[in-house]
Design an enzyme around this catalytic site. Structure first.
Site, PDB file in Angstrom:
ATOM      1  N   HIS A 177      -2.543   7.571   2.486  1.00 13.27           N
ATOM      2  CA  HIS A 177      -3.320   6.082   1.833  1.00 13.27           C
ATOM      3  C   HIS A 177      -4.901   6.019   1.952  1.00 13.27           C
ATOM      4  CE1 HIS A 177      -4.027   1.682   1.172  1.00 13.27           C
ATOM      5  NE2 HIS A 177      -3.855   1.202   2.243  1.00 13.27           N
ATOM      6  N   ASN A 183     -10.265   0.485   0.012  1.00 12.11           N
ATOM      7  CA  ASN A 183      -8.589   0.233   0.309  1.00 12.11           C
ATOM      8  C   ASN A 183      -7.839  -0.537  -0.616  1.00 12.11           C
ATOM      9  OD1 ASN A 183      -6.078  -0.011   0.285  1.00 12.11           O
ATOM     10  ND2 ASN A 183      -5.603  -1.250   2.683  1.00 12.11           N
ATOM     11  N   CYS A 207       1.078  -1.466  -0.262  1.00 12.47           N
ATOM     12  CA  CYS A 207       0.128  -0.240  -0.165  1.00 12.47           C
ATOM     13  C   CYS A 207       0.559   1.355  -0.356  1.00 12.47           C
ATOM     14  CB  CYS A 207      -1.096  -0.041   1.298  1.00 12.47           C
ATOM     15  SG  CYS A 207      -2.435  -1.365   0.898  1.00 12.47           S
TER      16      CYS A 207
END
EC number: 2.3.1.180
Length: 329
Positions: free
Chosen positions: A255, A285, A114
């Site tokens: 993020h 996500n 990520c």
């Protein structure tokens, strides 16, 4: 070798057509819309169809970013694709290069989960700063739906698929003001997508492991604790290096892990919610795609203006994390 600056001139995004709502998930596992939203802020996420590949999403996002930048694909010198879910383990960046017609570009994959887009952006900027290249296309993309355990409500509610891209070009004025990157392998076990092999005998006293990758596993409590303590620290470090203050930040783009983390980081930094960009409710996500996905719409809609100061931070498996401070265009 002449040191030159970097400017950010284009951004693009792509998500699959299929939309997976919380209602859909409630039919798969023991959960509910209220439970998911209260813990993550996620309402829906997009998932790739069986015949949709990462190269499709990455190329669409790349094309949109190049169009915004007014840059012909043949003028791209470098392509870095940040992904943990390539179509081919040997790499997908070259497939993107061919698809978009960037015939003169060097292309390679970068894996930092990520944090991948942020790590790739900083890496590309160093190539431009040295004068080795004049233009770079940084793409972050993942199809995590391939690697989710759809019977595990702790993880299956979180992830969506998508891609985002940004064009970086050499400039007389450096718009990447500072960055801070970190890694700590001691925390690796908190978030993994690990190889799971089965022993196979090749002969007497000779064996190997063959298999594939196990679904994503995550210790959500530890990841939350890690993010809300470490992310503000690296943002503050980047601000210090750039000689800037928190008050000068126009936009905070993290993020998009979940809304609770976004809120907690902003609160610790003293950044008001109106400066926090979030699309986690609509996208979930999306791993390496999340930062450019979050940036794309507010830039296209004119909310983010040229000269705005953007603080961005990524964090994820490894564990890896980092921050960058830059001005748009």
């Amino acid at each position: 070798m002449t040191v030159q600056g970097v400017k950010f001139s284009g951004v693009g995004a792509a998500t699959p057509r299929q939309c997976l709502t919380n209602a859909h998930l409630s039919a798969l596992v023991d959960t509910s819309d209220e439970w998911i939203q209260s813990r993550t802020g996620i309402q829906e996420r997009h998932v790739a169809a069986p015949d949709q590949r990462l190269v499709d999403l990455a190329s669409e996002a790349a094309g949109a970013a190049l169009q915004m930048a007014g840059l012909d694909p043949t003028a791209v010198d470098l392509i870095i694709l940040a992904t943990s879910t390539p179509d081919d383990l040997f790499g997908t960046a070259c497939l993107v290069q061919t698809r978009i017609g960037a015939v003169n570009a060097v292309a390679f994959d970068l894996t930092a989960a990520c944090s991948g887009f942020l790590f790739a952006l900083v890496t590309a900027a160093q190539y431009l700063r040295t004068g080795a290249y004049r233009s770079a296309l940084v793409v972050g993309g993942d199809i995590l739906s391939r690697w989710v355990d759809w019977g595990d409500r702790r993880t299956c509610i979180l992830f969506g698929d998508g891609a985002g891209a940004m064009v970086l070009q050499a400039s007389d004025v450096d718009q990447l003001l500072s960055f801070e990157l970190r890694s700590d392998g001691r925390l690796n076990e908190h978030l993994t997508l690990a190889f799971a092999g089965t022993p196979q005998t090749l002969g007497e006293n000779l064996a190997i492991a063959q298999g594939g990758f196990a679904p994503i596993t995550m210790n959500g409590r530890e990841v939350y604790r890690f993010a809300v303590t470490q992310v503000p620290e690296v943002i503050e470090k980047a601000l210090h290096r750039a000689g800037c203050t928190v008050e000068e930040i126009d936009w905070l783009v993290l993020h998009q892990a979940n809304q609770r983390i976004l809120d907690a980081v902003a609160e610790r930094l003293g950044i008001p919610q109106e400066k926090v960009i979030s699309n986690v409710g609509q996208c979930g996500n999306t791993s390496a795609a999340s930062i450019p996905l979050a940036l794309s719409k507010p830039i296209q809609q004119g909310h983010i203006q040229p000269g705005d100061l953007i603080a961005t931070a990524g964090f994820g498996a490894g564990l890896t994390w980092g921050a960058a401070l830059f001005r748009w265009q």
